[in-house]
Design a protein around this motif. Structure first.
Motif, mmCIF file in Angstrom:
data_model
loop_
_atom_site.group_PDB
_atom_site.id
_atom_site.type_symbol
_atom_site.label_atom_id
_atom_site.label_comp_id
_atom_site.label_asym_id
_atom_site.label_seq_id
_atom_site.Cartn_x
_atom_site.Cartn_y
_atom_site.Cartn_z
ATOM 1 N N GLU A 116 11.194 -147.366 14.111
ATOM 2 C CA GLU A 116 11.209 -147.546 12.665
ATOM 3 C C GLU A 116 12.134 -146.541 11.985
ATOM 4 N N ARG A 117 12.114 -145.313 12.435
ATOM 5 C CA ARG A 117 12.889 -144.267 11.770
ATOM 6 C C ARG A 117 14.353 -144.272 12.186
ATOM 7 N N ASP A 118 14.608 -144.559 13.452
ATOM 8 C CA ASP A 118 15.970 -144.419 13.986
ATOM 9 C C ASP A 118 16.670 -145.746 14.233
ATOM 10 N N GLY A 119 15.961 -146.857 14.088
ATOM 11 C CA GLY A 119 16.596 -148.153 14.280
ATOM 12 C C GLY A 119 16.892 -148.490 15.727
ATOM 13 N N SER A 120 16.290 -147.773 16.636
ATOM 14 C CA SER A 120 16.511 -148.005 18.059
ATOM 15 C C SER A 120 15.247 -147.634 18.810
ATOM 16 N N PRO A 121 14.878 -148.387 19.826
ATOM 17 C CA PRO A 121 13.671 -148.045 20.581
ATOM 18 C C PRO A 121 13.895 -146.823 21.457
ATOM 19 N N PRO A 122 12.837 -146.107 21.811
ATOM 20 C CA PRO A 122 12.998 -144.954 22.704
ATOM 21 C C PRO A 122 13.551 -145.394 24.055
ATOM 22 N N ILE A 123 14.292 -144.507 24.677
ATOM 23 C CA ILE A 123 14.930 -144.806 25.961
ATOM 24 C C ILE A 123 14.287 -143.940 27.039
ATOM 25 N N HIS A 124 13.689 -144.587 28.014
ATOM 26 C CA HIS A 124 13.103 -143.897 29.154
ATOM 27 C C HIS A 124 13.833 -144.380 30.402
ATOM 28 N N LEU A 125 14.601 -143.501 30.992
ATOM 29 C CA LEU A 125 15.429 -143.897 32.125
ATOM 30 C C LEU A 125 14.603 -144.075 33.384
ATOM 31 N N THR A 126 14.894 -145.150 34.105
ATOM 32 C CA THR A 126 14.322 -145.319 35.434
ATOM 33 C C THR A 126 15.012 -144.352 36.403
ATOM 34 N N TRP A 127 14.485 -144.297 37.623
ATOM 35 C CA TRP A 127 15.096 -143.410 38.621
ATOM 36 C C TRP A 127 16.546 -143.803 38.864
ATOM 37 N N MET A 128 16.813 -145.078 38.998
ATOM 38 C CA MET A 128 18.184 -145.519 39.260
ATOM 39 C C MET A 128 19.083 -145.248 38.062
ATOM 40 N N ALA A 129 18.576 -145.471 36.855
ATOM 41 C CA ALA A 129 19.378 -145.181 35.661
ATOM 42 C C ALA A 129 19.647 -143.679 35.552
ATOM 43 N N GLY A 130 18.665 -142.859 35.934
ATOM 44 C CA GLY A 130 18.870 -141.411 35.938
ATOM 45 C C GLY A 130 19.956 -140.999 36.918
ATOM 46 N N ILE A 131 19.994 -141.654 38.076
ATOM 47 C CA ILE A 131 21.055 -141.384 39.052
ATOM 48 C C ILE A 131 22.411 -141.741 38.458
ATOM 49 N N GLY A 132 22.481 -142.895 37.796
ATOM 50 C CA GLY A 132 23.744 -143.310 37.192
ATOM 51 C C GLY A 132 24.222 -142.351 36.120
ATOM 52 N N TRP A 133 23.312 -141.919 35.240
ATOM 53 C CA TRP A 133 23.672 -140.968 34.196
ATOM 54 C C TRP A 133 24.114 -139.641 34.795
ATOM 55 N N SER A 134 23.395 -139.170 35.801
ATOM 56 C CA SER A 134 23.749 -137.899 36.430
ATOM 57 C C SER A 134 25.122 -137.966 37.083
ATOM 58 N N CYS A 135 25.410 -139.069 37.759
ATOM 59 C CA CYS A 135 26.736 -139.237 38.366
ATOM 60 C C CYS A 135 27.832 -139.232 37.305
ATOM 61 N N ALA A 136 27.507 -139.738 36.117
ATOM 62 C CA ALA A 136 28.513 -139.831 35.058
ATOM 63 C C ALA A 136 28.932 -138.466 34.525
ATOM 64 N N VAL A 137 28.034 -137.469 34.599
ATOM 65 C CA VAL A 137 28.348 -136.165 34.005
ATOM 66 C C VAL A 137 28.389 -135.026 35.023
ATOM 67 N N ALA A 138 28.223 -135.343 36.307
ATOM 68 C CA ALA A 138 28.049 -134.283 37.306
ATOM 69 C C ALA A 138 29.344 -133.681 37.820
ATOM 70 N N PHE A 139 30.493 -134.335 37.583
ATOM 71 C CA PHE A 139 31.696 -133.903 38.293
ATOM 72 C C PHE A 139 32.871 -133.487 37.416
ATOM 73 N N PHE A 140 32.941 -134.017 36.184
ATOM 74 C CA PHE A 140 34.174 -133.745 35.450
ATOM 75 C C PHE A 140 34.302 -132.273 35.079
ATOM 76 N N GLY A 141 33.180 -131.582 34.933
ATOM 77 C CA GLY A 141 33.238 -130.141 34.707
ATOM 78 C C GLY A 141 33.711 -129.389 35.938
ATOM 79 N N VAL A 142 33.374 -129.909 37.139
ATOM 80 C CA VAL A 142 33.819 -129.282 38.381
ATOM 81 C C VAL A 142 35.336 -129.371 38.506
ATOM 82 N N PHE A 143 35.897 -130.521 38.147
ATOM 83 C CA PHE A 143 37.352 -130.690 38.251
ATOM 84 C C PHE A 143 38.105 -129.927 37.160
ATOM 85 N N LEU A 144 37.393 -129.518 36.112
ATOM 86 C CA LEU A 144 38.038 -128.698 35.085
ATOM 87 C C LEU A 144 38.195 -127.247 35.532
ATOM 88 N N SER A 145 37.374 -126.819 36.483
ATOM 89 C CA SER A 145 37.340 -125.399 36.847
ATOM 90 C C SER A 145 38.636 -124.870 37.451
#
Length: 661
Positions: A116-145
């Motif tokens: 009601e307040r934010d116009g979007s339902p809460p998001i609860h990631l499944t285990w597989m979705a959590g893996i996908g999100w983690s893969c998306a942000v886990a490496f680009f900082g490493v390649f910046l180093s």
């Protein structure tokens, strides 16, 4: 026969030449990787546990090197100093993923979204979705180093106090000559040892250290007894929750105003690691927030709900003041770094490098090739955009906006690394807020996109900064950057699965956010996203936000100038970030850390035998790891329905230390 001997000699010479050119492979040993992963997995569970409780995690690079050294002493062939650095690097990359992937802030914040307040339902990631999100942000900082390493470590020779302290520790433990830490100071500014938003390392004295005041046997003894003591107390508190909810000033203040004490040895250990100045700033903030502002908001009717309620209570009201302090402190801290970066960049464009010799001491075979960096970064961004689109959908965040998030995150990572190198503070919270500001304009009105974009920027800044501390340690001790790069990648890959699995187990056993794991930083992310969308603030909170923001902007400026002049009292000026964290957490979390900070100060000033006396660091590490590992046992017990043995004491005081009811 003679011809065979000649061929063998020629083959040996070629093999020796190849090994010399690719000595990174020599340092990249399987035992070091395995030990680093084991330590990192323990740190991963520990950091997730404490991150969900308090918003704090620790990089623990110094502790990882220490534990790796103790473990290697029981091996047939003890690890070399360079292999210990690989252990530390791998452990750090594995252990800090709970913050890099946002499992202590971003992911819980998405679960708090209101339809009601934010116009979007809460998001609860499944285990597989959590893996996908983690893969998306886990490496680009490493390649910046790797490319940033050349600039900040080789050319500018920034201090990175925690990385330097770890290099000194490794030299002490292996009885090597102390590393050369006589660095060029920019504009006469010498960084002081200070606090960091989510992670702090105890810095050893900068005087030459040749002999450690600890033997491997004594180190194991102190680590084990502190580990067992902390674990035993934690397990006892699981069955008898009142142990971790002791009223300080009577049952009324404990029940109605959250003034109770959690005698957690792990919190004491964290206070030792953080140091007295940081814990003092945190407790001053706790007194102001919970002792002054909370009653004002409650009795004035601005926060009429229960004190501990993050929505209608005074805890949610003082959260806004905390947010203003964090933003003001981070902004003022970043301005000098950003200005110097721009000045240096303009100078290089106009006049070029002052010397063709960039001071690089490593051979090409030990460095990370530039093509690896370019290809790896592009692939990590491309795959990350696709994965985030799959996980959150087009309505969550547009692919173009995600790409902008990676670009902004890359630029902010440069500032994060430079700030960390000069001050030992990685202002990831403030940088995440900067990214949220951009996305309030790029994709306005979308709470989900705003939080995700901030998470992408925070991931890059946190990874690049933390891993640069390890590269600084490796540079001082002669470790191969390429071997460390391998360790970072392996640690990140393993931690994707460890962190996601651990978070899934916690969410099955406990409500998050909830009484046991309030996840305070999740409210910070969501609160700021809502502020940028609709500009609504709790009643009269804006007055206090403006006043405290101005005050701490001035304090931060004074702190910077005092540090630049190297005055002794600079470290005693309150830290805005630590002060604000005192608002976020209930008093029970801050008081135990103050005890640890006092112990650290007394030990260092009165009882430490020398600058290399690391006995207290060993004990602190055991305290932190003891509760972190025992929390896994508690999690298993909770999952299988084994509850508390008795709620005795909780009913009398009205304070719950973790009862399921």
């Amino acid at each position: 026969m003679l011809s065979d001997l000649r061929r063998w000699i020629q083959w040996s010479k070629r093999r020796w030449s190849l090994s010399t050119q690719n000595s990174a492979l020599i340092e990249f040993s399987l035992p070091a990787i395995i030990i680093g992963l084991l330590i990192g997995c323990l740190l991963c569970f520990t950091n997730l546990y404490f991150g969900l409780q308090t918003g704090f995690i620790s990089m623990m690079s110094l502790q990882s090197a220490l534990i790796g050294f103790l473990v290697s002493k029981i091996l047939p062939n003890p690890l070399t100093p360079q292999e210990i650095i690989l252990v530390q690097t791998t452990a750090t990359a594995t252990g800090t993923m709970p913050l890099a992937a946002g499992f202590v802030g971003i992911i819980p914040a998405l679960g708090l979204i209101d339809t009601e307040r934010d116009g979007s339902p809460p998001i609860h990631l499944t285990w597989m979705a959590g893996i996908g999100w983690s893969c998306a942000v886990a490496f680009f900082g490493v390649f910046l180093s790797p490319p940033i390493r050349k600039q900040v470590i080789i050319e500018e020779e920034l201090a990175f106090p925690s990385g330097t302290a770890t290099a000194q520790l490794i030299s002490v433990l292996h009885k090597l000559p102390p590393p050369d830490t006589k660095l060029r100071r920019r504009n006469g500014y010498e960084p002081v040892e200070d606090e960091e938003h989510i992670q702090t390392e105890p810095a050893l004295e900068t005087t030459p250290l040749n002999e450690p005041d600890i033997t491997p046997a004594a180190g194991w003894h102190e680590l084990l007894w502190s580990f067992v003591a902390s674990g035993t107390l934690t397990l006892a508190a699981y069955f008898f929750p009142v142990i971790f909810a002791i009223p300080l000033f009577g049952t009324y203040l404990a029940r109605e105003w959250a003034w109770y004490f959690t005698p957690s040895l792990s919190y004491v250990g964290q206070g030792i690691i953080m140091g007295f100045p940081t814990t003092l700033s945190m407790n001053i903030g706790m007194l102001v927030g919970w002792g002054i502002l909370s009653p004002i908001a409650k009795y004035s009717g601005w926060a009429p709900g229960p004190v501990g309620d993050m929505t209608s209570g005074s805890r949610g009201w003082i959260l806004w003041v905390s947010l203003a302090i964090m933003c003001a402190d981070s902004l003022v801290s970043l301005l000098p770094v950003a200005w110097e970066f721009v000045v240096d960049a303009v100078h290089r464009m106009r006049f070029g490098s002052l010397s063709k010799d960039d001071g690089e001491t490593e051979t090409a075979g030990r460095l990370v090739p530039g093509r690896w960096v370019i290809i790896g970064w592009c692939l990590s961004v491309f795959v990350g955009i696709i994965l985030i689109w799959i996980v959150f959908g087009h309505e969550g965040i547009k692919p173009v906006a995600t790409f902008a998030g990676y670009v902004i995150g890359g630029l902010l990572s440069v500032l994060a690394v430079r700030a960390l190198g000069e001050t030992d503070i990685n202002p990831v919270s403030g940088l995440g807020k900067i990214s949220q500001l951009f996305f309030a304009w790029i994709q306005p009105g979308n709470i989900v996109a705003n939080i995700i974009a901030g998470g992408v920027a925070e991931a890059g800044a946190q990874q690049a900064g933390d891993l640069m501390q390890d590269l600084k340690t490796g540079h001082l001790c002669g470790a191969s950057p390429r071997a460390q790069f391998y360790g970072q990648l392996i640690g990140s890959v393993v931690s994707i699965f460890v962190t996601t699995t651990a978070y899934s187990l916690y969410t099955r056993a406990y409500p998050i956010p909830g009484p046991s794991f309030p996840a305070p930083t999740a409210y910070v992310w969501l609160t700021f996203a809502r502020l940028l969308r609709d500009g609504e603030l709790p009643e009269n909170s804006y007055i206090f936000m403006v006043v405290f923001a101005i005050v701490f902007a001035l304090i931060s400026a004074v702190k910077y100038q005092a540090s630049k002049k190297q005055v002794w009292w600079a470290k005693w000026i309150p830290s805005g970030v630590a002060f604000a964290i005192g608002f976020l957490n209930t008093p029970s979390f801050s008081i135990a850390r103050l005890i640890g900070g006092i112990l650290e100060h007394v030990f260092r000033t009165r009882y430490a035998r020398s600058g290399g006396d690391i006995r207290l660091i060993v004990v602190a590490s055991g305290f932190v790891l003891g509760e972190g590992v025992t929390s896994v046992i508690s999690l298993i017990l909770k999952t299988f329905g084994v509850g508390v043995a008795s709620c005795m004491g909780c009913a009398q005081t009205g304070v719950c230390g973790g009862c399921p009811s």
